[in-house]
Design a protein around this motif. Structure first.
Motif, short mmCIF file in Angstrom:
data_model
loop_
_atom_site.label_atom_id
_atom_site.label_comp_id
_atom_site.label_asym_id
_atom_site.label_seq_id
_atom_site.Cartn_x
_atom_site.Cartn_y
_atom_site.Cartn_z
N GLN A 1 4.40 10.32 -9.55
CA GLN A 1 4.00 10.40 -10.96
C GLN A 1 3.12 11.63 -11.22
O GLN A 1 3.26 12.32 -12.21
N VAL A 2 2.23 11.90 -10.26
CA VAL A 2 1.31 13.04 -10.42
C VAL A 2 2.07 14.36 -10.40
O VAL A 2 1.78 15.29 -11.17
N LEU A 3 3.09 14.46 -9.53
CA LEU A 3 3.81 15.73 -9.34
C LEU A 3 5.06 15.86 -10.20
O LEU A 3 5.75 16.88 -10.14
N GLY A 4 5.34 14.83 -11.00
CA GLY A 4 6.56 14.87 -11.81
C GLY A 4 6.60 16.04 -12.77
O GLY A 4 7.67 16.57 -13.08
N GLY A 5 5.43 16.49 -13.24
CA GLY A 5 5.39 17.59 -14.19
C GLY A 5 5.75 18.93 -13.58
O GLY A 5 5.98 19.90 -14.32
N TRP A 6 5.83 19.02 -12.29
CA TRP A 6 6.16 20.27 -11.62
C TRP A 6 7.66 20.46 -11.46
O TRP A 6 8.10 21.45 -10.86
N GLY A 7 8.44 19.54 -11.97
CA GLY A 7 9.89 19.66 -11.88
C GLY A 7 10.42 19.15 -10.55
O GLY A 7 9.68 18.60 -9.73
N PRO A 8 11.74 19.34 -10.31
CA PRO A 8 12.36 18.81 -9.09
C PRO A 8 11.69 19.28 -7.79
O PRO A 8 11.51 18.49 -6.88
N ILE A 9 11.30 20.56 -7.74
CA ILE A 9 10.71 21.06 -6.49
C ILE A 9 9.35 20.42 -6.23
O ILE A 9 8.98 20.16 -5.08
N GLY A 10 8.60 20.11 -7.32
CA GLY A 10 7.30 19.45 -7.17
C GLY A 10 7.46 18.03 -6.67
O GLY A 10 6.73 17.59 -5.76
N VAL A 11 8.44 17.29 -7.24
CA VAL A 11 8.68 15.91 -6.80
C VAL A 11 9.21 15.91 -5.37
O VAL A 11 8.82 15.07 -4.55
N LEU A 12 10.10 16.86 -5.06
CA LEU A 12 10.64 16.96 -3.70
C LEU A 12 9.51 17.21 -2.70
O LEU A 12 9.46 16.60 -1.63
N ALA A 13 8.57 18.11 -3.08
CA ALA A 13 7.43 18.39 -2.20
C ALA A 13 6.57 17.15 -2.02
O ALA A 13 6.08 16.86 -0.92
N GLY A 14 6.41 16.38 -3.09
CA GLY A 14 5.61 15.15 -3.01
C GLY A 14 6.26 14.12 -2.09
O GLY A 14 5.59 13.49 -1.27
N VAL A 15 7.59 13.93 -2.25
CA VAL A 15 8.31 12.98 -1.41
C VAL A 15 8.23 13.41 0.06
O VAL A 15 7.96 12.60 0.95
N TYR A 16 8.48 14.70 0.30
CA TYR A 16 8.45 15.22 1.67
C TYR A 16 7.06 15.02 2.27
O TYR A 16 6.91 14.56 3.42
N PHE A 17 6.02 15.37 1.47
CA PHE A 17 4.66 15.35 2.00
C PHE A 17 4.22 13.93 2.38
O PHE A 17 3.68 13.71 3.46
N GLY B 1 0.81 -1.21 0.00
CA GLY B 1 0.00 0.00 0.00
C GLY B 1 0.84 1.26 0.00
O GLY B 1 0.54 2.23 -0.71
N MET B 2 1.93 1.26 0.78
CA MET B 2 2.73 2.47 0.89
C MET B 2 3.45 2.78 -0.42
O MET B 2 3.47 3.93 -0.89
N VAL B 3 4.04 1.77 -1.05
CA VAL B 3 4.76 1.98 -2.31
C VAL B 3 3.80 2.47 -3.39
O VAL B 3 4.12 3.37 -4.18
N MET B 4 2.61 1.88 -3.43
CA MET B 4 1.62 2.26 -4.44
C MET B 4 1.25 3.75 -4.29
O MET B 4 1.23 4.49 -5.28
N LEU B 5 1.00 4.18 -3.08
CA LEU B 5 0.63 5.56 -2.85
C LEU B 5 1.77 6.52 -3.15
O LEU B 5 1.59 7.56 -3.80
N SER B 6 2.96 6.19 -2.68
CA SER B 6 4.09 7.09 -2.86
C SER B 6 4.47 7.24 -4.33
O SER B 6 4.72 8.34 -4.82
N GLU B 7 4.49 6.12 -5.06
CA GLU B 7 4.84 6.20 -6.48
C GLU B 7 3.78 6.97 -7.26
O GLU B 7 4.09 7.69 -8.21
#
Length: 597
Positions: A485-501, A475-481
């Protein structure tokens, strides 16, 4: 969140649900109870109790109060700075467990609620985990992840700038909300009536000072070798011999080893014994003259009746007590319970002389003296009286009296060993706990077990397998990945925010160690897939794992203070969520500055 069931019971129900639904095997579900973190917390409760019992916590609190003066604001900030400093070199769990008795002692001494200080204590311990490499497990986990993938490991102080920012922002936030969002339940403050039950206050109330006289027995006295029963001292002189202080005659006697015993009818008097006698001075002088004894000049302090072996306690007669309407002499209290009656409190009138003829009445309070074991036995096994207060606590305090320096040395050595990593942290803590018992900072093993907060232990141990369940189900891997994928279009800062969040969100329900273990490889892969530095993303995981503020199960430190501070689930939500949002914004700016993409 509803608070209908205790947190530890909810955790056990969750654990059982994992087994019943087949998600976890019984061994996996119960693995938390053998986890080193749980064992370490149990050991830290014992170390913390030794610090409290010996008076070291009160001494540290008094020192802190002296530097803060009469300013509550200065005290609040100074306390958080000390927690951050200590937490920079040992685990946040250890920091909270050791500081908790000190903080409670300070709060009580200034007539304030511990709940106003314990939540900030837990949060600041989490911030301190970002000050050095060894301050929290997530730092070590992400450093090892870098090494395993061919990168240089993090330096000891490399993450410190991020930690300093966290500490400063955290102190500012907690300072501003300390009188609004932080609960300060007045029920958490001990009443003045509770404080009156101290042994020192009992001695004052019963006016024992001046009623206790020391008499020594010369070698040539005729009473040497005689039993007290033969002398019939109570009948002849209206005196009561309470205890005997004597030098040990066992072994080689290279050191002047002394001990104390309760005086009883079968006690045999020896040369150089010191008798502690209760009664009128003229009667004592007559007794001493008749047998060639020496009276020690000056009144003895009533607190000398309290030692590791012996103590005093106040007991109340119950409505159906068989002692009512009986005289003190006829009830045979000393023979039946192996305790002396020192005084009677009858509606505020204290009687210490010629008590043997007094008939006891309902509502009478008796001050009794004897061994702590006898007092505890009386508390457990009779319907005639009720022992007021907590004799076990008093016995523990008396046993540890004067050993604050010993407890301080044990604590200092334990912290040094943890910093130098001489042994794994859990072994170092267990060494400290055992040392507290062996040196007498705690009375015995029963006393040590009684100091462990089992609610916190069960809560943490039952919650740890949740990480295993989330990992096994995917469940955790599915949600995190999915978020990446959703935030990848926002560039590095978007992906970083997604990982952090997502790391931060899951960190509210499982331990920071488990969170870092699960999200560190995901963060590394995300960084490599978009061609940026893995340091930025792994530092974000370490930081987000430590930002566990919104639930009491987010970290062991929150669970530790939940019981001691009398907090509810919603207290953590109310105070923690705004702090989570503030730190998310701050770290999205700070992390890329110190660890560029």
């Amino acid at each position: 969140m509803s608070n209908l069931l205790r947190a530890d019971l909810v955790a056990v129900l969750a654990l059982l649900a994992f087994v019943i639904t087949g998600i976890l095997e019984p061994a996996e579900a119960l693995a938390g109870f053998s986890n080193s973190v749980v064992i370490m917390i149990a050991g830290l409760f014992i170390v913390g109790a030794g610090i409290l019992r010996t008076g070291l916590a009160q001494m540290a609190g008094n020192l802190l109060l002296r530097y803060s003066g009469e300013s509550e604001k200065r005290l609040f900030i100074l306390l958080l700075l000390i927690v951050a400093s200590v937490g920079a070199f040992m685990s946040n769990t250890g920091t909270v467990a050791l500081m908790l008795p000190i903080v409670v002692s300070i709060a009580i001494s200034i007539n304030n609620s511990p709940s106003k200080y314990l939540l900030p204590l837990s949060y600041m311990a989490s911030f301190s985990g970002l000050l050095t490499l060894i301050a929290s497990p997530p730092n070590l986990i992400v450093s090892q992840m870098l090494v395993d993938n061919g990168y240089a490991k993090l330096g000891f102080f490399e993450i410190t700038p991020i930690g300093i920012i966290g500490v400063v922002v955290g102190i500012l936030y907690l300072y501003m909300i300390r009188n609004t969002l932080l609960p300060h339940d007045k029920k958490q403050i001990r009443s003045k009536n509770g404080q009156r039950l101290s042994l020192k206050q009992l001695a004052i109330d019963y006016k024992l000072r001046g009623q206790l006289i020391q008499v020594s027995i010369p070698s040539d006295s005729e009473i040497v070798g005689k039993r007290l029963a033969q002398l019939k001292i109570p009948a002849a002189y209206q005196l009561c011999i309470l205890k005997i202080h004597r030098r040990s005659t066992e072994g080689m006697n290279l050191l002047p080893i002394t001990y104390q015993e309760m005086a009883g009818p079968s006690s045999v008097l020896q040369p150089k014994d010191i008798l502690y006698i209760q009664g009128a001075r003229d009667k004592v002088e007559q007794f001493a003259a008749d047998f060639g004894l020496q009276i020690k000049e000056g009144d003895s302090n009533a607190e000398e009746l309290i030692s590791k072996q012996l103590g005093i306690a106040e007991v109340l007669l119950t409505p159906r007590s068989s002692l009512i309407n009986e005289t003190v002499r006829s009830i045979g209290f000393r023979e039946k319970y192996n305790l002396n009656i020192l005084g009677i409190n009858r509606r505020g009138e204290y009687m210490l002389q010629e008590m043997s003829k007094q008939k006891l009445k309902f509502g009478d309070a008796l001050l009794v003296q004897g061994s702590w074991d006898s007092i505890e036995l009386l508390a457990r096994e009779t319907d005639d009286v009720v022992v007021v207060g907590q004799p076990k606590e008093h016995a523990g305090m008396a046993a540890a009296s004067g050993k604050a320096a010993v407890a301080g040395v044990i604590l200092l050595v334990m912290v040094i060993m943890m910093v130098l990593e001489v042994f794994p942290a859990v072994i170092t803590v267990l060494i400290g706990a055992v040392a507290m018992i062996l040196t007498g900072c705690l009375r015995n093993m029963e006393d040590a077990y009684g100091q462990i907060n089992w609610e916190s232990i069960v809560l943490i141990a039952a919650m740890l397998p949740m990480a295993t369940a989330l990992e096994k189900t995917g469940g955790m891997v599915m949600l995190s990945e999915g978020i990446i994928q959703v935030l990848g279009g926002w560039g590095p800062i978007g992906v970083l925010a997604g990982v952090y969040f997502i790391t931060m969100v899951f960190g509210q329900f499982i331990s920071n160690t488990a969170t870092a273990v699960l999200f560190a490889p995901i963060a590394l892969n995300a960084a490599l897939s978009i061609g940026v530095s893995p340091y930025t993303f792994l530092i974000a995981v370490a930081v987000a794992s430590s930002m566990a503020f919104a639930t009491p199960v987010a970290s062991p430190t929150n669970a530790l203070v939940m019981t001691a501070g009398g907090y509810k689930f919603m207290d953590f939500v109310k105070v923690g969520i705004p702090l989570q949002i503030i730190m998310f914004i701050v770290m999205m700016v700070a992390v890329p500055i110190f660890f560029p993409f």
